[in-house]
Design a protein around this motif. Sequence first.
Motif, PDB file in Angstrom:
ATOM      1  N   ASP A   1      54.703  43.941  19.479  1.00 36.03           N
ATOM      2  CA  ASP A   1      55.121  42.715  19.938  1.00 36.03           C
ATOM      3  C   ASP A   1      54.498  41.755  21.224  1.00 36.03           C
ATOM      4  OD1 ASP A   1      57.040  44.087  18.962  1.00 36.03           O
ATOM      5  OD2 ASP A   1      57.732  45.425  20.747  1.00 36.03           O
ATOM      6  N   VAL A   2      53.256  42.657  21.342  1.00 40.32           N
ATOM      7  CA  VAL A   2      52.581  41.564  22.630  1.00 40.32           C
ATOM      8  C   VAL A   2      51.335  41.182  21.874  1.00 40.32           C
ATOM      9  CG1 VAL A   2      51.123  41.245  24.454  1.00 40.32           C
ATOM     10  CG2 VAL A   2      53.825  42.505  24.359  1.00 40.32           C
ATOM     11  N   LEU A   3      50.693  40.019  22.015  1.00 36.99           N
ATOM     12  CA  LEU A   3      49.438  39.782  21.705  1.00 36.99           C
ATOM     13  C   LEU A   3      48.652  39.666  22.455  1.00 36.99           C
ATOM     14  CD1 LEU A   3      48.772  35.918  20.500  1.00 36.99           C
ATOM     15  CD2 LEU A   3      46.955  36.830  22.337  1.00 36.99           C
ATOM     16  N   PHE A   4      47.410  40.645  21.966  1.00 39.95           N
ATOM     17  CA  PHE A   4      46.372  41.143  23.460  1.00 39.95           C
ATOM     18  C   PHE A   4      45.206  40.022  22.888  1.00 39.95           C
ATOM     19  CE2 PHE A   4      42.236  42.735  23.913  1.00 39.95           C
ATOM     20  CZ  PHE A   4      42.622  44.274  24.569  1.00 39.95           C
ATOM     21  N   HIS A   5      44.986  39.867  25.000  1.00 38.47           N
ATOM     22  CA  HIS A   5      44.672  39.337  25.412  1.00 38.47           C
ATOM     23  C   HIS A   5      43.987  40.219  26.444  1.00 38.47           C
ATOM     24  CE1 HIS A   5      43.274  35.848  27.686  1.00 38.47           C
ATOM     25  NE2 HIS A   5      41.837  35.815  27.707  1.00 38.47           N
ATOM     26  N   SER A   6      42.820  40.232  26.526  1.00 34.70           N
ATOM     27  CA  SER A   6      41.899  40.628  28.119  1.00 34.70           C
ATOM     28  C   SER A   6      40.558  40.236  27.797  1.00 34.70           C
ATOM     29  CB  SER A   6      41.972  42.253  27.100  1.00 34.70           C
ATOM     30  OG  SER A   6      42.113  42.735  28.903  1.00 34.70           O
ATOM     31  N   GLY A   7      39.663  41.404  29.141  1.00 32.48           N
ATOM     32  CA  GLY A   7      38.962  39.890  29.513  1.00 32.48           C
ATOM     33  C   GLY A   7      38.552  41.035  30.835  1.00 32.48           C
ATOM     34  N   THR A   8      37.164  41.427  31.525  1.00 35.20           N
ATOM     35  CA  THR A   8      36.804  42.047  32.069  1.00 35.20           C
ATOM     36  C   THR A   8      37.202  40.628  33.536  1.00 35.20           C
ATOM     37  OG1 THR A   8      35.656  44.421  31.070  1.00 35.20           O
ATOM     38  CG2 THR A   8      34.771  43.171  33.874  1.00 35.20           C
ATOM     39  N   TYR A   9      36.158  39.940  32.960  1.00 34.81           N
ATOM     40  CA  TYR A   9      36.075  38.455  33.898  1.00 34.81           C
ATOM     41  C   TYR A   9      36.783  37.530  34.062  1.00 34.81           C
ATOM     42  CZ  TYR A   9      31.730  41.794  33.611  1.00 34.81           C
ATOM     43  OH  TYR A   9      30.598  42.986  33.911  1.00 34.81           O
ATOM     44  N   ASN A  10      37.464  37.682  33.037  1.00 31.39           N
ATOM     45  CA  ASN A  10      38.727  36.809  33.152  1.00 31.39           C
ATOM     46  C   ASN A  10      38.805  36.179  34.621  1.00 31.39           C
ATOM     47  OD1 ASN A  10      38.946  37.111  30.250  1.00 31.39           O
ATOM     48  ND2 ASN A  10      40.735  37.409  30.397  1.00 31.39           N
ATOM     49  N   GLY A  11      39.364  34.967  34.833  1.00 27.04           N
ATOM     50  CA  GLY A  11      39.421  34.383  36.058  1.00 27.04           C
ATOM     51  C   GLY A  11      38.307  34.868  37.062  1.00 27.04           C
ATOM     52  N   HIS A  12      37.315  35.077  37.086  1.00 28.80           N
ATOM     53  CA  HIS A  12      36.087  35.452  37.784  1.00 28.80           C
ATOM     54  C   HIS A  12      36.831  34.561  39.293  1.00 28.80           C
ATOM     55  CE1 HIS A  12      32.750  36.909  40.153  1.00 28.80           C
ATOM     56  NE2 HIS A  12      32.477  37.600  38.897  1.00 28.80           N
ATOM     57  N   PRO A  13      36.874  35.170  40.613  1.00 26.95           N
ATOM     58  CA  PRO A  13      37.116  34.708  41.299  1.00 26.95           C
ATOM     59  C   PRO A  13      35.962  33.307  42.281  1.00 26.95           C
ATOM     60  CG  PRO A  13      37.709  37.203  42.455  1.00 26.95           C
ATOM     61  CD  PRO A  13      37.093  36.910  41.050  1.00 26.95           C
ATOM     62  N   MET A  14      35.117  33.647  42.268  1.00 24.41           N
ATOM     63  CA  MET A  14      33.455  32.621  42.238  1.00 24.41           C
ATOM     64  C   MET A  14      33.416  31.817  41.546  1.00 24.41           C
ATOM     65  SD  MET A  14      29.902  34.676  42.535  1.00 24.41           S
ATOM     66  CE  MET A  14      28.913  34.220  41.512  1.00 24.41           C
TER      67      MET A  14
END
Length: 455
Positions: A321-334
Amino acid sequence: NNPMSEFLEKTPSSKEFMEEAATVMPGGVTANIKHFEPHPIVMKYAKGSSVTDVDDNKYIDYLMSYGSLVTGHGHEKIKRAINEQVEQDGTWLFGTPHHLEVEMGKRLQTYFPSMERLRYTNSGTEATLLSLRLAAAHTGKHKVAKFEGHYHGGYDQMLISVNPSVDEAGEAHAPNALPESKGMHNSHVQNTLILPFNDLKACEALLREQQDEIGAVMLEPVQGGIIPADATFMQGLREVTKELGIVLIFDEVKTGFRMGLGGAQTVYGVSPDLTTLGKAVGGGFPIGIVGGKKEIIMNSAPTAGADVFDSSQSKNTSAKDVLFHSGTYNGHPMILAAGMAVIDILEQEIGNVIEKTQRLKTGIDDLFHHYKVQGGTVGIGSIFSVVLTNKEKIQNYRDLQQTDLATRKEIDFRLLQKGIYTKPMSRYSVSTSHTEEDIDKTIMAFDQVLQEVFE
Ligand code: PLP
């Protein structure tokens, strides 16, 4: 004087470095685009608009890392923003939600109102890849259409007809789909339709033929950052994709933050279904963004389409039901701290960057006229290229391929000798750090070079 022998005389340490580098990495490079013959120039220091190579030659830099350094090298405000984020947070990565994801997102939404919801990725490539999955999830149609000569990243689905040989490329109104890498499976070629840029009639015919299979049309609104779509073409493409239930994706990885803060869509007044951003948005740090219509992006929500976290719904959510989207560094604060600083700087200076670019382009065009050379600059916003051609207007990839590439290359190598850097045959990207003096010096260098080549 032979520009190639001068090049070799001035860059012996770069050559030596590249020989050593080749013992570690294929061709001595970690991205093939960094390679050129006879060997790349290896840089050791850069600040503002200037770069210095390992032989101590200093250049005004117009490569600006393929356009991503819209504020130039080592901008103090960006350095400060990164330092402050680390000082304040103690770390540079939490692996949890973070306030900068929301703050940056809200600022992006003010400039890109079409981004009702968005997601971060680590590169432009990842952003375009995610946008295709979103489009397929939304439409249930898995074929995609892209334009001949347009680049969206080096993965199999899109690495097709980016730089095809004109002999193999087929009919102009129905280009062949040609793979651009060893190791690609033929299925990708069959699942990607190639469209001719700026030819609405041909695009419409091709899309109508395959409307039941095509889920997305992706394009660079300004091909390579230099060939703009005609306004009527953009409008027409918007209308036909809407009618046929095809998701229209603007890949603004190059144009976003370079044609103005709202990208090409603001300039054209055309709203895509999905937008991808990258490059300049991170000010030189790796970032990508996918944003667009809520109902499309919501396919990636962890609770299957719920707008806010809802524990009762999440129980019922299964992977399909869910589209897979991931990433360890997504939206990295720095990187988001850097991105926010880029927006702060561009809010003050983007108009000035575009004006400086225009002055440089006009200076070069006047010189072409003066030396009676056919051609001049092509581009829009803060990126341009130089073409030698008798065509009135460059409309697409094929027009660009038919320009005099050998003379362009000679001009680039001669400019290197005069301290003007872009990778030979690449674009010129202007930044906030280029000074009026840089622009004058560059026009002067073009004057000397055109005189050497044409008189
Ligand atoms: N899309 C466009 C229009 C680009 O110009 C590029 C890079 O040149 C990409 C996507 C891929 O971005 P990245 O190199 O950050 O993966």
